[in-house]
Design a protein around this motif. Structure first.
Motif, PDB file in Angstrom:
ATOM      1  N   UNK A 153      14.572 -42.777  -3.167  1.00 50.71           N
ATOM      2  CA  UNK A 153      13.975 -43.739  -2.215  1.00 50.71           C
ATOM      3  C   UNK A 153      14.656 -45.105  -2.227  1.00 50.71           C
ATOM      4  N   UNK A 154      15.077 -45.581  -3.405  1.00 52.87           N
ATOM      5  CA  UNK A 154      15.737 -46.883  -3.492  1.00 52.87           C
ATOM      6  C   UNK A 154      17.099 -46.858  -2.806  1.00 52.87           C
ATOM      7  N   UNK A 155      17.853 -45.789  -3.067  1.00 50.38           N
ATOM      8  CA  UNK A 155      19.175 -45.671  -2.448  1.00 50.38           C
ATOM      9  C   UNK A 155      19.036 -45.477  -0.937  1.00 50.38           C
ATOM     10  N   UNK A 156      18.027 -44.701  -0.549  1.00 52.05           N
ATOM     11  CA  UNK A 156      17.791 -44.462   0.884  1.00 52.05           C
ATOM     12  C   UNK A 156      17.466 -45.779   1.592  1.00 52.05           C
ATOM     13  N   UNK A 397      22.676 -48.960 -29.544  1.00 44.04           N
ATOM     14  CA  UNK A 397      22.595 -49.015 -28.082  1.00 44.04           C
ATOM     15  C   UNK A 397      21.687 -50.160 -27.650  1.00 44.04           C
ATOM     16  N   UNK A 398      22.233 -51.044 -26.823  1.00 44.45           N
ATOM     17  CA  UNK A 398      21.435 -52.163 -26.312  1.00 44.45           C
ATOM     18  C   UNK A 398      20.509 -51.674 -25.197  1.00 44.45           C
ATOM     19  N   UNK A 399      19.373 -52.354 -25.050  1.00 40.51           N
ATOM     20  CA  UNK A 399      18.373 -51.945 -24.061  1.00 40.51           C
ATOM     21  C   UNK A 399      18.792 -52.263 -22.642  1.00 40.51           C
ATOM     22  N   UNK A 400      18.048 -51.706 -21.704  1.00 36.87           N
ATOM     23  CA  UNK A 400      18.291 -51.961 -20.281  1.00 36.87           C
ATOM     24  C   UNK A 400      17.965 -53.416 -19.937  1.00 36.87           C
ATOM     25  N   UNK A 401      18.459 -53.845 -18.785  1.00 36.38           N
ATOM     26  CA  UNK A 401      18.076 -55.133 -18.224  1.00 36.38           C
ATOM     27  C   UNK A 401      17.479 -54.895 -16.844  1.00 36.38           C
ATOM     28  N   UNK A 407      14.601 -52.243 -11.601  1.00 40.85           N
ATOM     29  CA  UNK A 407      15.810 -51.715 -12.219  1.00 40.85           C
ATOM     30  C   UNK A 407      17.040 -52.339 -11.573  1.00 40.85           C
ATOM     31  N   UNK A 408      17.980 -52.773 -12.427  1.00 37.78           N
ATOM     32  CA  UNK A 408      19.221 -53.337 -11.906  1.00 37.78           C
ATOM     33  C   UNK A 408      20.217 -52.216 -11.678  1.00 37.78           C
ATOM     34  N   UNK A 409      20.878 -52.242 -10.528  1.00 35.49           N
ATOM     35  CA  UNK A 409      21.834 -51.183 -10.196  1.00 35.49           C
ATOM     36  C   UNK A 409      22.920 -51.742  -9.300  1.00 35.49           C
ATOM     37  N   UNK A 410      24.165 -51.608  -9.758  1.00 36.48           N
ATOM     38  CA  UNK A 410      25.281 -52.080  -8.933  1.00 36.48           C
ATOM     39  C   UNK A 410      25.413 -51.213  -7.690  1.00 36.48           C
ATOM     40  N   UNK A 411      25.178 -49.897  -7.835  1.00 33.53           N
ATOM     41  CA  UNK A 411      25.312 -48.997  -6.687  1.00 33.53           C
ATOM     42  C   UNK A 411      24.265 -49.295  -5.621  1.00 33.53           C
ATOM     43  N   UNK A 412      23.114 -49.848  -6.041  1.00 31.70           N
ATOM     44  CA  UNK A 412      22.064 -50.204  -5.084  1.00 31.70           C
ATOM     45  C   UNK A 412      22.186 -51.661  -4.630  1.00 31.70           C
ATOM     46  N   UNK A 413      23.255 -52.313  -5.084  1.00 36.28           N
ATOM     47  CA  UNK A 413      23.504 -53.724  -4.743  1.00 36.28           C
ATOM     48  C   UNK A 413      22.363 -54.630  -5.201  1.00 36.28           C
ATOM     49  N   UNK A 414      21.687 -54.200  -6.269  1.00 30.90           N
ATOM     50  CA  UNK A 414      20.594 -54.987  -6.837  1.00 30.90           C
ATOM     51  C   UNK A 414      21.064 -55.527  -8.186  1.00 30.90           C
ATOM     52  N   UNK A 415      21.914 -56.542  -8.136  1.00 33.59           N
ATOM     53  CA  UNK A 415      22.416 -57.105  -9.383  1.00 33.59           C
ATOM     54  C   UNK A 415      22.747 -58.579  -9.191  1.00 33.59           C
ATOM     55  N   UNK A 416      22.797 -59.300 -10.316  1.00 26.49           N
ATOM     56  CA  UNK A 416      23.137 -60.724 -10.317  1.00 26.49           C
ATOM     57  C   UNK A 416      24.402 -60.877 -11.142  1.00 26.49           C
ATOM     58  N   UNK A 441      15.644 -53.168 -26.925  1.00 22.43           N
ATOM     59  CA  UNK A 441      14.581 -52.913 -25.942  1.00 22.43           C
ATOM     60  C   UNK A 441      14.956 -53.464 -24.564  1.00 22.43           C
ATOM     61  N   UNK A 442      14.195 -53.046 -23.563  1.00 27.11           N
ATOM     62  CA  UNK A 442      14.423 -53.538 -22.198  1.00 27.11           C
ATOM     63  C   UNK A 442      14.131 -55.034 -22.110  1.00 27.11           C
TER      64      UNK A 442
END
Length: 749
Positions: A153-156, A397-401, A407-416, A441-442
């Motif tokens: 749904x996010x990518x769509x 392993x470092x947590x997500x941001x 959720x941050x995603x470069x493919x979804x263009x949701x990043x800073x 942790x996140x």
């Protein structure tokens, strides 16, 4: 009694033998020292950290895939690992050999490089408006198919936004062409469409002409640029430079050393996961065994260009992964025994890490999302080659941001990007935000997170500035050796307890969140001590406060939150300027402060308000522009502080904003009071006999005093209703009498 030389031990007399003997000595019981434990993804537990070679620690970290700007997800990993690395090296005194790779051969890089190259060629040709519209329509067809097939749904939603933006940008150009408007307007509309349709056209151009891109330099130009940007971003974040940084394209690693569990298929070389897992000495999926067989994750690990039907059919098992990929038209290639090809993503890390660290390393680090398949595949192929089961001893392993909970995603263009983040906050503030959270942790990058970091920085900085002011206070030679009272002894005990708590927190998986809270509690205790001394008009103990401030400075330096140039507290005036600036200007500022105090004293005595206003203007308007804060305290000398200019200007603006809000609230309160008084006066003017007569929508009959007796339907009011109305009538009667009295007394406005 000691002998004449003072070197003989005191002895007790053994009266039975007439000579002295030394008494029995018993060693103290002591306590078990705290051991450093790290959360190890291989066990999913906090394991005692034991390097393989004394104090030397070998560490490999997965670096970025350089095809676009570095973002806050990268910052999450590399700032966190920088903190861990600094703590191991500077606090626990390990000799850390830290290596990192740069992935510059990858499906994402290949596709992006081709797309950029083809789009720039297309733009340089300056296609006619009709041709551009035709090409955009052609590009929209496969894009629409892709949109329909997208289930996420996010990518769509993202694809729908792109499609809508392109369609909206195409409309003005279509109208301009149909109406045959001036060429300049057509060019403007075409440029807008080109920009909006860049991603869409790039995909279409790549699928149509990508196989014709054969120049290897095209594939090296893109990652070389973004690698440089990445290193600049890391420097801006104060991330330490790795001892070694290696790239895959410098010497692409062939999979020859990893042939134990590999096979050749159509010019590509694959790792046989089934054969490997069947070996008694090995197991596949050591990090995330539950993910083995997850085809979506496996295909993401292989790359977009490597999951075509023909590629997948080359594998013996869907779980197998590429060590060496036979290059297709439009892909970079290097010669090898099986024909031209390029290394797989997983083999790059294994080969580069092994060439530097050998058959077994102490620590391997990376982001949480790299556990499977990337790191599990690294482990499998490396342990197959070295014929061991310990290529990595501790996997961190470092947590997500997330960004404001999403959720941050470069493919979804949701990043800073890191550059954008640094426009809003300093590198220190970002690092403090990370320090206030567990590295594994996140972390939610949001306004609340950053506000907490800003407040912590301000809290610590004010403490450092106050201690510096205490240390600058004049003192004679005897005053340097100040005696302790109970307050100093209590603060010293608290200091020791907090240092112990900090050490225990660092031993517990380098828990910086707890460390910062313990440091905050220590500062709070010092602030209470200084406030009590100030209230009693007594000077705080300089040496004790200096010890605390130096300790806190050291800890913040270890975390990378204070640059090396500062000896106490946060640096002033930027890197390299702190010590010289403070040492140079502070004597002059102290003289200015004392002169100002003398002038203010005379102005108050002689009652010259203009001079006092000038003095306040110097404090509030002039000095903040120079990064200087004067703090006036009744009956005490003015405190002089060097503070970052931007911080002071923000403080000034905030002060003005608060004062403006107070003024507006005061005006609003006065207005409401005036309105209430006017409304009350209006009510007072109404005689009680008339107050209900206007309510014909509620009542139909009234008695001789104007009290309602029947409702609109003609029904007599109940006793309860009548009683309630009677009370209202009596209250109005009282109010109206007050009004008449005011008129009679002439006090009516």
């Amino acid at each position: 009694r000691a002998g004449a030389s003072g070197s003989e031990p005191v002895r007790l007399r053994d009266w039975s033998k007439g000579r002295c003997v030394q008494p029995q000595w018993s060693p103290p019981a002591g306590t078990e020292p705290c051991k450093l434990r790290l959360y190890n993804s291989l066990t999913r537990n906090k394991d005692v950290f034991i390097p393989q070679d004394g104090k030397k620690v070998t560490w490999y970290c997965c670096g970025p895939t350089v095809y676009d700007a570095s973002h806050m997800g990268h910052a999450r990993s590399y700032i966190s690992f920088d903190i861990l690395r600094r703590v191991l090296k500077d606090y626990f005194q390990f000799d850390v050999f830290y290596c990192m790779n740069i992935t510059d051969i990858d499906d994402k890089i290949i596709r992006r490089a081709r797309q950029n190259h083809l789009f720039e060629q297309y733009r340089e040709k300056r296609p006619q408006a009709t041709q551009l519209l035709e090409d955009v329509r052609a590009a929209l067809k496969p894009f629409s198919v892709k949109l329909k097939e997208t289930a996420d749904p996010n990518k769509k939603q993202m694809l729908e936004r792109i499609q809508r933006a392109v369609e909206l940008a195409a409309e003005p150009l279509e109208k301009a062409v149909q109406c045959r408007v001036a060429g300049e307007e057509v060019d403007r509309c075409a440029e807008v469409l080109l920009e909006e349709a860049k991603d869409l056209l790039s995909d279409w151009l790549d699928s149509t002409f990508g196989s014709g891109v054969t120049d290897n330099s095209i594939f090296s130009k893109l990652p070389k640029f973004w690698e440089g940007e990445f290193h600049r971003d890391m420097a801006a974040l104060n991330v330490s430079v790795p001892a070694v940084s290696v790239s895959g394209s410098v010497r692409p690693p062939p999979p020859i050393p990893f042939l134990f569990s590999s096979y050749v298929s159509n010019g590509s070389v694959y790792f046989d996961t089934v054969k490997f897992a069947s070996s008694e000495k090995h197991s596949y999926g050591k990090l995330v065994p539950e993910a083995v067989g997850d085809q979506k994750a496996l295909q993401e690990g292989e790359g977009d260009l490597s999951v075509t039907a023909d590629r997948l059919s080359e594998k013996r098992s869907p779980n197998d992964f590429a060590l060496w990929k036979a290059s297709k038209p439009g892909e970079p290639s290097w010669p090898c025994p099986w024909g031209k090809g390029r290394p797989g993503w997983h083999i790059e890390c294994s080969a580069m890490a092994s060439s530097l660290l050998g058959a077994s390393m102490d620590i391997h680090g990376g982001g949480f999302d790299l556990r499977f398949p990337h790191h599990d595949n690294e482990l499998a192929q490396s342990e197959a080659y070295f014929e061991n089961d310990c290529w990595v001893r501790y996997f961190l392993h470092t947590g997500h941001l997330t960004i404001a909970g999403c959720k941050m995603s470069k493919s979804l263009k949701n990043f800073i990007t890191i550059k954008d983040a640094l426009k809003k906050h300093s590198a220190r503030q970002l690092r403090l935000a990370f320090l206030m959270h567990s590295w594994k942790d996140t972390l939610d990058y949001s306004s609340n997170t950053m506000e907490s970091a800003l407040q912590y920085e301000k809290f610590m900085n004010e403490f450092f500035l106050n201690v510096k002011d205490v240390l600058r206070s004049p003192v004679d030679a005897a005053g340097q050796f100040e005696k302790w009272d109970e307050e100093e002894a209590e603060l010293s005990r608290h200091f020791y307890e907090k240092k112990t708590a900090v050490h225990e927190a660092l031993c517990d998986n380098i828990d910086t969140r707890t460390v910062l809270e313990e440091m905050r509690a220590l500062v709070s205790q010092c602030n209470l001590y200084m406030a009590a001394r100030k209230a009693a008009r007594r000077t705080p103990n300089r040496a004790l406060l200096e010890q605390v401030a130096l300790y806190l400075t050291r800890m913040l330096k270890i975390f990378g939150a204070i640059e090396e140039e500062s000896s106490l507290g946060f640096p002033v005036g930027g890197p390299g300027r702190s010590l010289n600036l403070e040492a140079t200007v502070m004597p002059y500022l102290q003289v200015l402060s004392e002169f100002r105090e003398g002038v203010r004293k005379i102005a108050r005595e002689k009652k010259v308000p203009e001079v006092l206003q000038l003095s306040d203007s110097l404090r509030d308007d002039v000095l903040p522009e120079l990064g200087v804060r004067f703090e006036d305290h009744e009956g005490l000398p003015t405190v002089v502080k060097l503070v970052d200019r931007d911080t002071l200007l923000k403080e000034r603006e905030e002060k003005k904003r608060v004062e403006e809000e107070k003024r507006k609230k005061k005006e609003e309160a006065a207005r409401r009071k005036q309105e209430q008084e006017a409304a009350k006066l209006t009510r007072m003017k109404v005689p009680p006999s008339e107050m209900f007569l206007s309510e014909s929508d509620k009542y139909s009959k009234f008695d001789e005093n104007g009290l309602p007796t029947h409702d609109t339907e003609g029904k007599e009011l109940s006793k309860g209703q009548a009683k309630k109305l009677k009370k209202l009538y009596e209250a109005q009667e009282k109010l109206h009498k007050e009004y008449l009295q005011m008129v009679q007394n002439g006090s009516f406005p």
